[in-house]
Design a protein around this motif. Structure first.
Motif, PDB file in Angstrom:
ATOM      1  N   ALA A 160       0.857  -1.191   0.000  1.00  0.00           N
ATOM      2  CA  ALA A 160       0.000   0.000   0.000  1.00  0.00           C
ATOM      3  C   ALA A 160       0.887   1.232   0.000  1.00  0.00           C
ATOM      4  CB  ALA A 160      -0.910   0.000   1.219  1.00  0.00           C
ATOM      5  N   ASP A 161       0.363   2.350  -0.533  1.00  0.00           N
ATOM      6  CA  ASP A 161       1.165   3.572  -0.637  1.00  0.00           C
ATOM      7  C   ASP A 161       1.122   4.413   0.628  1.00  0.00           C
ATOM      8  OD1 ASP A 161       1.810   3.224  -3.492  1.00  0.00           O
ATOM      9  OD2 ASP A 161      -0.359   3.466  -3.751  1.00  0.00           O
ATOM     10  N   ALA A 162       0.043   4.271   1.371  1.00  0.00           N
ATOM     11  CA  ALA A 162      -0.103   5.078   2.590  1.00  0.00           C
ATOM     12  C   ALA A 162      -1.100   4.403   3.511  1.00  0.00           C
ATOM     13  CB  ALA A 162      -0.588   6.484   2.235  1.00  0.00           C
ATOM     14  N   VAL A 163      -1.144   4.890   4.752  1.00  0.00           N
ATOM     15  CA  VAL A 163      -2.129   4.409   5.711  1.00  0.00           C
ATOM     16  C   VAL A 163      -2.766   5.638   6.348  1.00  0.00           C
ATOM     17  CG1 VAL A 163      -0.334   4.119   7.498  1.00  0.00           C
ATOM     18  CG2 VAL A 163      -2.532   2.964   7.769  1.00  0.00           C
ATOM     19  N   LEU A 164      -4.060   5.587   6.573  1.00  0.00           N
ATOM     20  CA  LEU A 164      -4.741   6.662   7.293  1.00  0.00           C
ATOM     21  C   LEU A 164      -5.316   6.092   8.569  1.00  0.00           C
ATOM     22  CD1 LEU A 164      -5.730   9.693   7.187  1.00  0.00           C
ATOM     23  CD2 LEU A 164      -7.931   8.769   6.462  1.00  0.00           C
ATOM     24  N   TYR A 165      -4.910   6.697   9.714  1.00  0.00           N
ATOM     25  CA  TYR A 165      -5.500   6.246  10.961  1.00  0.00           C
ATOM     26  C   TYR A 165      -5.361   7.290  12.063  1.00  0.00           C
ATOM     27  CZ  TYR A 165      -8.209   2.527  12.860  1.00  0.00           C
ATOM     28  OH  TYR A 165      -9.279   1.803  13.317  1.00  0.00           O
ATOM     29  N   ASP A 166      -5.822   6.908  13.255  1.00  0.00           N
ATOM     30  CA  ASP A 166      -5.810   7.825  14.392  1.00  0.00           C
ATOM     31  C   ASP A 166      -4.380   8.160  14.782  1.00  0.00           C
ATOM     32  OD1 ASP A 166      -8.289   6.380  14.249  1.00  0.00           O
ATOM     33  OD2 ASP A 166      -8.803   7.169  16.215  1.00  0.00           O
ATOM     34  N   LYS A 167      -4.106   9.459  14.952  1.00  0.00           N
ATOM     35  CA  LYS A 167      -2.746   9.933  15.209  1.00  0.00           C
ATOM     36  C   LYS A 167      -2.051   9.232  16.379  1.00  0.00           C
ATOM     37  CE  LYS A 167      -0.204  14.287  15.410  1.00  0.00           C
ATOM     38  NZ  LYS A 167       0.026  15.052  16.651  1.00  0.00           N
ATOM     39  N   PRO A 168      -2.697   9.086  17.540  1.00  0.00           N
ATOM     40  CA  PRO A 168      -1.961   8.448  18.650  1.00  0.00           C
ATOM     41  C   PRO A 168      -1.549   7.018  18.329  1.00  0.00           C
ATOM     42  CG  PRO A 168      -4.295   8.702  19.210  1.00  0.00           C
ATOM     43  CD  PRO A 168      -4.061   9.488  17.955  1.00  0.00           C
ATOM     44  N   ASN A 169      -2.375   6.320  17.585  1.00  0.00           N
ATOM     45  CA  ASN A 169      -2.077   4.929  17.217  1.00  0.00           C
ATOM     46  C   ASN A 169      -0.972   4.869  16.170  1.00  0.00           C
ATOM     47  OD1 ASN A 169      -3.215   2.543  15.067  1.00  0.00           O
ATOM     48  ND2 ASN A 169      -2.941   1.926  17.204  1.00  0.00           N
ATOM     49  N   VAL A 170      -1.036   5.746  15.176  1.00  0.00           N
ATOM     50  CA  VAL A 170       0.002   5.793  14.136  1.00  0.00           C
ATOM     51  C   VAL A 170       1.355   6.112  14.774  1.00  0.00           C
ATOM     52  CG1 VAL A 170       0.826   6.997  12.069  1.00  0.00           C
ATOM     53  CG2 VAL A 170      -1.623   6.533  12.326  1.00  0.00           C
ATOM     54  N   GLU A 171       1.353   7.127  15.628  1.00  0.00           N
ATOM     55  CA  GLU A 171       2.623   7.552  16.227  1.00  0.00           C
ATOM     56  C   GLU A 171       3.224   6.486  17.139  1.00  0.00           C
ATOM     57  OE1 GLU A 171       1.676  11.339  17.972  1.00  0.00           O
ATOM     58  OE2 GLU A 171       2.288  12.398  16.133  1.00  0.00           O
ATOM     59  N   TYR A 172       2.382   5.843  17.932  1.00  0.00           N
ATOM     60  CA  TYR A 172       2.883   4.812  18.844  1.00  0.00           C
ATOM     61  C   TYR A 172       3.424   3.625  18.050  1.00  0.00           C
ATOM     62  CZ  TYR A 172       3.099   2.252  23.287  1.00  0.00           C
ATOM     63  OH  TYR A 172       3.517   1.572  24.402  1.00  0.00           O
ATOM     64  N   TYR A 173       2.669   3.227  17.031  1.00  0.00           N
ATOM     65  CA  TYR A 173       3.108   2.095  16.212  1.00  0.00           C
ATOM     66  C   TYR A 173       4.408   2.447  15.471  1.00  0.00           C
ATOM     67  CZ  TYR A 173       3.092  -1.876  13.063  1.00  0.00           C
ATOM     68  OH  TYR A 173       3.441  -3.020  12.397  1.00  0.00           O
ATOM     69  N   ALA A 174       4.472   3.661  14.924  1.00  0.00           N
ATOM     70  CA  ALA A 174       5.650   4.085  14.163  1.00  0.00           C
ATOM     71  C   ALA A 174       6.908   4.015  15.028  1.00  0.00           C
ATOM     72  CB  ALA A 174       5.447   5.494  13.620  1.00  0.00           C
ATOM     73  N   GLU A 175       6.764   4.412  16.288  1.00  0.00           N
ATOM     74  CA  GLU A 175       7.911   4.421  17.197  1.00  0.00           C
ATOM     75  C   GLU A 175       8.308   3.032  17.681  1.00  0.00           C
ATOM     76  OE1 GLU A 175       7.269   6.973  20.576  1.00  0.00           O
ATOM     77  OE2 GLU A 175       6.773   8.632  19.229  1.00  0.00           O
ATOM     78  N   THR A 176       7.340   2.126  17.732  1.00  0.00           N
ATOM     79  CA  THR A 176       7.622   0.800  18.275  1.00  0.00           C
ATOM     80  C   THR A 176       7.841  -0.206  17.147  1.00  0.00           C
ATOM     81  OG1 THR A 176       5.231   0.472  18.563  1.00  0.00           O
ATOM     82  CG2 THR A 176       6.478   1.223  20.484  1.00  0.00           C
TER      83      THR A 176
END
Ligand code: GLN
Length: 231
Positions: A160-176
């Motif tokens: 997929a080219d991008a993902v759209l989701y809730d900011k706190p979830n995206v940020e936490y997942y991105a960091e972990t």
């Protein structure tokens, strides 16, 4: 709902998800369900004087199970929306969130905001406010997965080219789990607030709201918030 005699502590059923960091997810080390929502509902139950029995299911299943009355309470980072309010009663808002777009590191120029997603494949989760947002506001090819981690994986592996989701979830997942390879682009697209869900007309809602007021006043709510989001 459990009928109780006077003085007996009632037990209420709680529907939640287990795939939504850091609100409700399985701790890899202990194998236990943990998160902000889990701490919050436990604190509310203790404050209000009832016991809870937590059942884990897919997010879209919670949205449909609550109106049916199969569960007394739903807590799953659920956004309060006008549409859901037709079938669900919500507690007072307890978390300010909103939607954000993310791409694989290195693709920020190709997709720098939501204006660049038309004709691209955008991953998200089934039954979410992000799925509705993409349908209503873009001409992206929407790929909606039952679990949001599958959507992130699909971006990380280039499907997929991008993902759209809730900011706190995206940020936490991105960091972990995302290992820094998932990067957010553009502005917060839509401000949202989370609420605890109840079947229409539930008398439990006021009790939960009152307990939440007390937790906010006593500082316990802030303690739980800071544990998961820093501050
Ligand atoms: N807040 C989003 C919604 O309500 C997503 C919630 C989730 O995946 N748990 O649609």
């Amino acid at each position: 709902e459990s009928a109780t005699e006077d003085g007996e502590r009632p037990t209420y059923s709680v529907a939640t998800d287990n795939n939504y960091v850091p609100f409700e997810f399985i701790d890899q080390e202990t194998d236990e369900l943990v998160g902000f929502d889990i701490d919050l509902i436990n604190a509310i139950a203790e404050e209000a004087g009832f016991d809870i029995e937590i059942e884990q299911m897919e997010f879209s299943g919670i949205v449909s199970a609550i109106p049916s009355g199969r569960f007394d309470i739903g807590i799953a980072g659920m956004t309060i929306t006008e549409e859901r309010k037709e079938n669900i009663d919500f507690s007072q808002p307890y978390y300010d969130a909103g939607l954000i777009l993310a791409v694989l590191e290195g693709s920020e120029e190709e997709i720098s905001s939501i204006d660049d997603v038309d004709g691209k494949t955008v991953a998200t989760r089934v039954g979410s406010t992000s799925e509705a947002y993409l349908e209503e506001n873009t001409d992206a090819n929407i790929e909606a997965f039952p679990e949001i981690t599958e959507a992130y994986q699909s971006v990380l592996t280039g499907r997929a080219d991008a993902v759209l989701y809730d900011k706190p979830n995206v940020e936490y997942y991105a960091e972990t789990e995302g290992g820094g390879e998932l990067v957010t682009v553009g502005d917060l697209l839509q401000g949202e607030q989370y609420g605890i869900a109840f079947p229409k007309g539930s008398e439990l809602r006021d009790e939960v709201d009152e307990a939440m007021d007390n937790l906010k006043e006593s500082g316990e709510f802030d303690e739980i918030y800071n544990k998961w989001f820093g501050g």
